[in-house]
Design a protein around this motif. Structure first.
Motif, short mmCIF file in Angstrom:
data_model
loop_
_atom_site.label_atom_id
_atom_site.label_comp_id
_atom_site.label_asym_id
_atom_site.label_seq_id
_atom_site.Cartn_x
_atom_site.Cartn_y
_atom_site.Cartn_z
N MET A 142 18.91 92.33 42.64
CA MET A 142 17.54 92.06 42.99
C MET A 142 17.17 90.70 42.42
O MET A 142 17.47 90.40 41.28
N LYS A 143 16.52 89.90 43.25
CA LYS A 143 16.10 88.57 42.81
C LYS A 143 14.71 88.65 42.19
O LYS A 143 13.84 89.36 42.67
N GLU A 178 15.03 81.08 39.12
CA GLU A 178 15.40 82.19 40.00
C GLU A 178 16.57 82.93 39.38
O GLU A 178 17.57 82.31 38.99
N LEU A 179 16.46 84.23 39.31
CA LEU A 179 17.51 85.05 38.70
C LEU A 179 17.90 86.16 39.68
O LEU A 179 17.04 86.77 40.31
N ASP A 180 19.18 86.40 39.80
CA ASP A 180 19.68 87.48 40.64
C ASP A 180 20.22 88.55 39.70
O ASP A 180 21.24 88.35 39.04
N THR A 228 18.25 97.36 40.41
CA THR A 228 17.69 97.66 41.73
C THR A 228 16.27 98.22 41.66
O THR A 228 15.59 98.26 42.67
N ALA A 262 13.33 95.46 36.87
CA ALA A 262 13.66 94.05 37.09
C ALA A 262 12.54 93.16 36.57
O ALA A 262 12.79 92.15 35.91
N PRO A 287 12.17 90.39 50.58
CA PRO A 287 13.36 89.94 51.32
C PRO A 287 13.03 89.46 52.72
O PRO A 287 12.05 89.68 53.29
#
Length: 81
Positions: A1-2, A43-45, A49, A54, A81
């Protein structure tokens, strides 16, 4: 999840980078700028979930490393998304 962490200087904290950008834009003919503030976007991925977890991870990372909370504020967003 970004997730996206946005870090900005708090109101009242001198922003020399923002002033320099504003001055340069004025020299390029962009009139009418009252104030320019500069910040950073990270930005972090994450493997996480769950959106709530997150967001919490992002807030924890911002408090511990990504932002100097004495002079900076931050916001954690979960882009759609």
């Amino acid at each position: 999840m970004k997730i996206v962490v946005t870090v900005m200087l708090k109101d009242g904290v001198l922003d020399p980078q923002g002033r320099a950008i504003g001055h340069a834009l004025g020299n390029l003919g962009f009139a009418g700028l009252n104030e320019v503030r500069a910040g950073k976007v990270i930005e972090l991925d994450l493997a996480e979930t769950d959106p709530a977890r997150a967001r919490q991870f992002g807030e924890d990372m911002a408090r511990k490393l990504l932002a100097n909370t004495v002079i900076e504020s931050f916001r954690v967003d979960l882009p759609t998304p």
